[in-house]
Motif scaffolding. Structure first.
Motif, PDB file in Angstrom:
ATOM      1  N   THR A   1      31.331 -10.360  -6.545  1.00 10.43           N
ATOM      2  CA  THR A   1      30.245  -9.844  -7.376  1.00 10.43           C
ATOM      3  C   THR A   1      30.535 -10.163  -8.840  1.00 10.43           C
ATOM      4  O   THR A   1      31.685 -10.087  -9.285  1.00 10.43           O
ATOM      5  CB  THR A   1      30.102  -8.325  -7.199  1.00 10.43           C
ATOM      6  N   PRO A   2      29.516 -10.528  -9.600  1.00 11.53           N
ATOM      7  CA  PRO A   2      29.741 -10.856 -11.017  1.00 11.53           C
ATOM      8  C   PRO A   2      30.091  -9.619 -11.829  1.00 11.53           C
ATOM      9  O   PRO A   2      29.750  -8.490 -11.465  1.00 11.53           O
ATOM     10  CB  PRO A   2      28.392 -11.452 -11.443  1.00 11.53           C
ATOM     11  N   GLN A   3      30.790  -9.852 -12.926  1.00  5.18           N
ATOM     12  CA  GLN A   3      31.170  -8.754 -13.804  1.00  5.18           C
ATOM     13  C   GLN A   3      29.949  -8.176 -14.516  1.00  5.18           C
ATOM     14  O   GLN A   3      29.821  -6.964 -14.667  1.00  5.18           O
ATOM     15  CB  GLN A   3      32.197  -9.243 -14.834  1.00  5.18           C
ATOM     16  N   ASP A   4      29.049  -9.058 -14.924  1.00  2.04           N
ATOM     17  CA  ASP A   4      27.827  -8.610 -15.594  1.00  2.04           C
ATOM     18  C   ASP A   4      26.777  -8.263 -14.552  1.00  2.04           C
ATOM     19  O   ASP A   4      26.475  -9.071 -13.665  1.00  2.04           O
ATOM     20  CB  ASP A   4      27.292  -9.695 -16.530  1.00  2.04           C
ATOM     21  N   THR A   5      26.232  -7.073 -14.654  1.00  2.00           N
ATOM     22  CA  THR A   5      25.216  -6.633 -13.688  1.00  2.00           C
ATOM     23  C   THR A   5      23.830  -7.143 -14.037  1.00  2.00           C
ATOM     24  O   THR A   5      22.912  -7.005 -13.240  1.00  2.00           O
ATOM     25  CB  THR A   5      25.194  -5.105 -13.614  1.00  2.00           C
ATOM     26  N   GLU A   6      23.670  -7.736 -15.197  1.00  2.00           N
ATOM     27  CA  GLU A   6      22.383  -8.274 -15.615  1.00  2.00           C
ATOM     28  C   GLU A   6      22.542  -9.737 -15.995  1.00  2.00           C
ATOM     29  O   GLU A   6      23.564 -10.140 -16.543  1.00  2.00           O
ATOM     30  CB  GLU A   6      21.819  -7.489 -16.806  1.00  2.00           C
ATOM     31  N   THR A   7      21.534 -10.513 -15.674  1.00  2.00           N
ATOM     32  CA  THR A   7      21.540 -11.930 -16.029  1.00  2.00           C
ATOM     33  C   THR A   7      20.143 -12.343 -16.445  1.00  2.00           C
ATOM     34  O   THR A   7      19.146 -11.803 -15.956  1.00  2.00           O
ATOM     35  CB  THR A   7      22.016 -12.793 -14.847  1.00  2.00           C
ATOM     36  N   SER A   8      20.093 -13.303 -17.337  1.00  2.00           N
ATOM     37  CA  SER A   8      18.794 -13.732 -17.857  1.00  2.00           C
ATOM     38  C   SER A   8      18.530 -15.211 -17.626  1.00  2.00           C
ATOM     39  O   SER A   8      17.424 -15.680 -17.877  1.00  2.00           O
ATOM     40  CB  SER A   8      18.711 -13.446 -19.363  1.00  2.00           C
ATOM     41  N   THR A   9      19.530 -15.947 -17.133  1.00  2.00           N
ATOM     42  CA  THR A   9      19.355 -17.382 -16.938  1.00  2.00           C
ATOM     43  C   THR A   9      19.813 -17.771 -15.530  1.00  2.00           C
ATOM     44  O   THR A   9      20.691 -17.123 -14.941  1.00  2.00           O
ATOM     45  CB  THR A   9      20.160 -18.184 -17.974  1.00  2.00           C
ATOM     46  N   VAL A  10      19.212 -18.830 -15.034  1.00  2.00           N
ATOM     47  CA  VAL A  10      19.613 -19.361 -13.728  1.00  2.00           C
ATOM     48  C   VAL A  10      20.989 -20.013 -13.821  1.00  2.00           C
ATOM     49  O   VAL A  10      21.772 -20.001 -12.861  1.00  2.00           O
ATOM     50  CB  VAL A  10      18.565 -20.373 -13.230  1.00  2.00           C
ATOM     51  N   ALA A  11      21.319 -20.561 -14.979  1.00  2.00           N
ATOM     52  CA  ALA A  11      22.606 -21.232 -15.155  1.00  2.00           C
ATOM     53  C   ALA A  11      23.775 -20.278 -14.919  1.00  2.00           C
ATOM     54  O   ALA A  11      24.806 -20.669 -14.372  1.00  2.00           O
ATOM     55  CB  ALA A  11      22.683 -21.846 -16.556  1.00  2.00           C
ATOM     56  N   SER A  12      23.615 -19.023 -15.335  1.00  2.00           N
ATOM     57  CA  SER A  12      24.695 -18.053 -15.136  1.00  2.00           C
ATOM     58  C   SER A  12      24.921 -17.776 -13.650  1.00  2.00           C
ATOM     59  O   SER A  12      26.054 -17.557 -13.216  1.00  2.00           O
ATOM     60  CB  SER A  12      24.373 -16.759 -15.877  1.00  2.00           C
ATOM     61  N   ILE A  13      23.845 -17.801 -12.861  1.00  2.00           N
ATOM     62  CA  ILE A  13      23.982 -17.601 -11.415  1.00  2.00           C
ATOM     63  C   ILE A  13      24.747 -18.759 -10.795  1.00  2.00           C
ATOM     64  O   ILE A  13      25.680 -18.570 -10.001  1.00  2.00           O
ATOM     65  CB  ILE A  13      22.603 -17.444 -10.762  1.00  2.00           C
ATOM     66  N   TYR A  14      24.378 -19.992 -11.154  1.00  2.00           N
ATOM     67  CA  TYR A  14      25.094 -21.162 -10.646  1.00  2.00           C
ATOM     68  C   TYR A  14      26.562 -21.146 -11.084  1.00  2.00           C
ATOM     69  O   TYR A  14      27.456 -21.544 -10.322  1.00  2.00           O
ATOM     70  CB  TYR A  14      24.419 -22.439 -11.124  1.00  2.00           C
TER      71      TYR A  14
END
Length: 262
Positions: free
Chosen positions: A94-107
């Motif tokens: 699981t990612p450290q940040d619970t919120e994301t705003s870009t698809v690049a961060s998911i990849y």
């Protein structure tokens, strides 16, 4: 008499007019009735369709609710639930940040997980990770983790005999060029593999002339010739049981012949 006949004729005409009026009125009434029946059937059909769809949605909803209730039931033990959640969170899945705003961060997170968990096995870590690591023989396998192939499976000592004569007709390609270009290797036959249980073909005198990348061959680098004419004798003690053959490369004039003997 004549007056009586005229009266009867008038009554008959009036009766025909009344019947015509009744027929004229009954025609439209029949059309209205048929239309009413069709509308009623159509409404009932739509009602049945809607009811069927509603039942389907109800069943799916009950399945969803049952699944969630089952998950809650399985997580009724607070300590077990905490251990599961903490293990997942600490594993890096699981990612450290619970919120994301870009698809690049998911990849980027997916790539991090792949780089962390899908790593190549390391020879020497005391773990034999089959099938990527296997028992050692020749230049293959991991002896530190998986041991020697001869300790677990059958190996066959073989002898490679190779006879060659690169002398060639004058005015053609020089013999030294033929010798320098030609190479040979010991490779599994096309219909075999490293771990197929077959016997080594004894006295195999045919040499296969084919291009190969050498990935599966016994020697990592193709073997060369040291003289224009001679005999090469190589004894290999740990060849896995299977069908092996001599593979010659760049021997365009077929100057070599040999055999694989067990």
């Amino acid at each position: 008499m004549k007056e009586l006949e005229e009266d009867e004729l008038g009554k008959e005409m009036e009766g025909e007019e009344d019947m015509a009026d009744e027929n004229a009125e009954s025609g439209p009434l029949d059309g209205k009735f048929a239309k009413k029946v069709v509308n009623e059937l159509y409404e009932r059909y739509n009602t049945l369709r809607e009811r069927k769809s509603a039942y389907k949605d109800l069943v799916l909803f009950l399945i969803y609710v049952s699944f969630n209730l089952s998950m809650l039931y399985l997580q009724r033990d607070a300590s077990a639930a905490y251990s599961v959640v903490s293990t997942i969170q600490g594993s890096g899945l699981t990612p450290q940040d619970t919120e994301t705003s870009t698809v690049a961060s998911i990849y980027e997170h997916i790539q991090t997980v792949i780089d962390t968990f899908w790593v190549n096995p390391v020879c020497g870590d005391d773990k034999c990770e089959d099938p990527f690591e296997f028992a050692f023989y020749g230049r293959f396998g991991c002896k530190a983790d998986c041991g020697t192939l001869g300790d677990f499976d059958a190996v066959t000592p073989i002898q490679v005999d190779l006879y060659f004569d690169f002398h060639h007709a004058q005015g053609s390609t020089p013999a030294t060029t033929l010798m320098q270009d030609a190479t040979w290797n010991l490779c599994p036959a096309d219909d075999s593999s490293f771990f197929d249980v077959f016997n080594i073909k004894a006295n195999k005198t045919k040499i296969k002339h084919i291009f190969t990348d050498g990935t599966a061959c016994y020697f990592e680098d193709p073997q060369t010739y040291a003289s224009l004419e001679g005999h090469i004798n190589v004894v290999i003690a740990d060849v896995p049981d299977g069908e092996w053959e001599i593979v010659a490369q760049a021997d365009n004039f077929r100057k070599g012949r040999g055999a694989v003997r067990d």
